[in-house]
Design an enzyme around this catalytic site. Structure first.
Site, PDB file in Angstrom:
ATOM      1  N   GLU A  18       0.845  -1.186   0.000  1.00 46.35           N
ATOM      2  CA  GLU A  18       0.000   0.000   0.000  1.00 46.35           C
ATOM      3  C   GLU A  18       0.886   1.245   0.000  1.00 46.35           C
ATOM      4  OE1 GLU A  18      -2.420   0.090   3.451  1.00 46.35           O
ATOM      5  OE2 GLU A  18      -3.207  -1.937   3.189  1.00 46.35           O
ATOM      6  N   HIS A  31      -3.337  -7.116  10.574  1.00 45.37           N
ATOM      7  CA  HIS A  31      -4.194  -8.102   9.905  1.00 45.37           C
ATOM      8  C   HIS A  31      -4.040  -9.491  10.516  1.00 45.37           C
ATOM      9  CE1 HIS A  31      -3.559  -5.435   6.063  1.00 45.37           C
ATOM     10  NE2 HIS A  31      -4.440  -4.893   6.894  1.00 45.37           N
ATOM     11  N   ASN A  76      -5.414  -6.948   1.790  1.00 38.98           N
ATOM     12  CA  ASN A  76      -6.136  -6.612   3.018  1.00 38.98           C
ATOM     13  C   ASN A  76      -7.285  -7.602   3.199  1.00 38.98           C
ATOM     14  OD1 ASN A  76      -5.041  -4.237   1.489  1.00 38.98           O
ATOM     15  ND2 ASN A  76      -5.303  -3.287   3.482  1.00 38.98           N
TER      16      ASN A  76
END
Length: 549
Positions: free
Chosen positions: A405, A490, A528
């Site tokens: 990202e 995560h 994600n």
């Protein structure tokens, strides 16, 4: 790379506003599993049931209000089942003294951290100076839970992780799916459940024309140019932010939220959290009640059938103010990967659920998270105004095992820095076990296990630095430390699908007990993870409603 080939994006012919309109009609038409409301179930809203009370008997108890739990609550309610949700965190529906519900990322206060007396920010330093500070102990929104080798960041409150993430709603590339959930039919996931999850979450994409001129995304455009000059694909990814609101923020016609740096401790205006999507629809059925500041401590078979569940009600300083015992016909574990895993290993070890198998607690991973920053040249300014909502990333998954990202550094000043959160292929998996002497669950993760993630991320950033003549930042994670290898946003695994459970999340040995959150996913999703968690929950609850009710 064109939009049609980007991971998790819409085809180039589909505008984001058309998708939003289509989502509305799709949501209006979706009944449980694409079917009409079951016979005998009332279709209109009605008064919610009373909050959880001591001695109550409930049809379905959902432990947690994150993605999996919210999906389960909605679909069960649509099937006519009365659902009670126990949430350890706060409701986050009351403004603080500043008139805002959530604190700003650059000014953490009592609302920011879960029962800590000092912040533990992912970036611990800036310009060489430590930035953590003392805060009052409070049931704040972000839990920085420390284990032996890793800090796990988790959302605390009604809406779970949706309250604190960047909203990047990415569907894995189909060719990667077999490595994510090997026991699940990819055709049905991509044909039915990913589309259903994206609709339910309100996923949409930034207007690429607006992106090209928006001041707040200068940092992302710089990241794009660096990626392209080094030969890497730069891809837009979907999000759950209201992009019309974002454009108004930039134009000065709406309150600034993303453009005020709000992300880590909640977003006051533009982000569509579960509070605005699945949970709102679940509550509208009149069959779902949420009890905040309720922490489940024990689940065991009840003498008359069902399960006896012990719940501590806590105050905002974490003190137990009441203990309740309820009986539930069915229990859904949805406390997040860490919360569900810790609770299950405790229940097995303490004899409450001794038939849980040896797979409980295993298969836990960090989704390969690692962070870094790069120091750019003066002619590559990234902008003092930066939206806190990422829009895009650098895709080197096939060649180097990393998707990065392009992340913001919303400090309010020009930093001449590019910042990244990478998701990488990391084979290491940890296990939760119960420490009886200490009375807690422990995780055996080792910081050295992050090295594969660092090596994967370097396949992108070593090449960019060489091409641009730039260097890594060493002032963000401690003295002369390049890599943010101490954390994950995560967490995944711990009660893996098809191992600790059957192929639909039923816990083996205990009919009526289910896992329906990220604990089912073995450690990595390649992107994600929350869209995958949501889609898997949609798949599993459809089967459970059809066969178990």
């Amino acid at each position: 790379m064109d939009a049609a080939s980007e991971p998790g994006t819409l085809s180039g012919a589909t505008s984001r506003r058309r998708f939003i309109a289509g989502t509305g009609s799709l949501l209006g038409g979706l009944a449980l599993a694409g079917r009409a409301t079951p016979a005998g179930a009332r279709s209109g809203p009605r008064a919610s049931a009373a909050p959880l009370t001591d001695g109550a008997r409930v049809a379905a108890l959902v432990i947690g209000t994150g993605y999996g739990g919210s999906v389960a609550a909605l679909r069960l309610a649509e099937a006519g089942v009365e659902v009670h949700m126990a949430e350890m965190g706060m409701a986050w529906d009351t403004p603080g003294p500043d008139g805002k519900i959530f604190a700003n990322t650059t000014s953490p206060d009592y609302r920011s951290y879960w029962l800590r007396t000092r912040t533990k920010q992912p970036l611990s330093n800036f310009l060489g100076f430590p930035i953590d500070k003392a805060v009052p102990r409070h049931t704040g929104i972000l839990d920085a839970e420390e284990f032996g080798g890793i800090t796990v960041y988790q959302g605390r409150g009604v809406g779970g992780g949706s309250l604190v993430n960047g909203g990047m709603a990415v569907t894995p590339r189909r060719e990667n799916f077999a490595a994510v959930l090997p026991t699940v039919d990819a055709a049905e996931m991509y044909g039915t459940y990913y589309p259903r999850a994206n609709a339910g979450l309100g996923v949409n994409t930034v207007d690429p024309d607006w992106f090209e001129t928006a001041e707040c995304y200068q940092y992302a455009r710089v990241g794009r140019e660096h990626a392209r000059r080094s030969g890497f694909p730069f891809v837009f990814v979907p999000d759950v932010y209201d992009w019309d609101h974002m454009e108004r923020e930039q134009a000065g016609t709406a309150p600034r939220s993303a453009l005020a740096g709000e992300i880590l401790y909640g977003n006051n205006h533009g982000k569509k959290t579960l509070q605005q999507t699945y949970l709102a629809r679940a509550k509208a059925t009149g069959r779902v009640t949420v009890s905040p500041l309720h922490k489940v401590t024990t689940v065991a078979p009840a003498a008359g059938g069902g399960y006896r569940v012990t719940i501590d009600q806590i105050d905002t300083e974490g003190n137990t103010v009441a203990t309740k015992e309820v009986t539930a016909d069915k229990v859904f574990f949805a406390a997040g990967s860490v919360g569900t895993s810790k609770l299950l290993v405790k229940l097995r070890a303490t004899g409450a659920l001794p038939r849980l198998n040896d797979e409980v607690g295993t298969g836990w991973g960090d989704n390969g998270n690692v962070m870094c920053g790069r120091a750019n040249h003066m002619w590559d300014a990234t902008g003092a105004l930066q939206s806190s909502i990422p829009t895009a990333g650098i895709d080197n998954w096939a060649a180097g095992g990393a998707f990065a990202e392009v992340a913001p550094l919303p400090t309010g000043i020009e930093t001449y820095a590019s910042f990244y959160l990478s998701i990488t292929k990391n084979p290491h998996r940890a296990r939760f076990t119960w420490n009886a002497a200490a009375g807690r669950a422990e995780l055996d993760w080792q910081t050295a296990w992050k090295q594969p993630s660092i090596e994967a991320a370097k396949t992108i950033f070593d090449k960019i630095n060489a091409k641009e003549g730039t260097i890594y930042r060493t002032d963000l994670f401690g003295a002369y430390k390049i890599w943010g290898d101490h954390l994950t946003y995560h967490p995944l695994g711990g009660a893996v699908l098809g191992r600790a459970t059957d192929n639909y999340g039923r816990l083996q040995g205990y009919p009526g007990l289910y896992v329906i959150d990220g604990a089912l996913i073995p450690g990595n999703t390649s992107v994600n993870p929350f869209v995958t968690i949501t889609a898997l929950a949609e798949r599993n609850i459809e089967k459970i409603v059809a066969t178990d009710l």
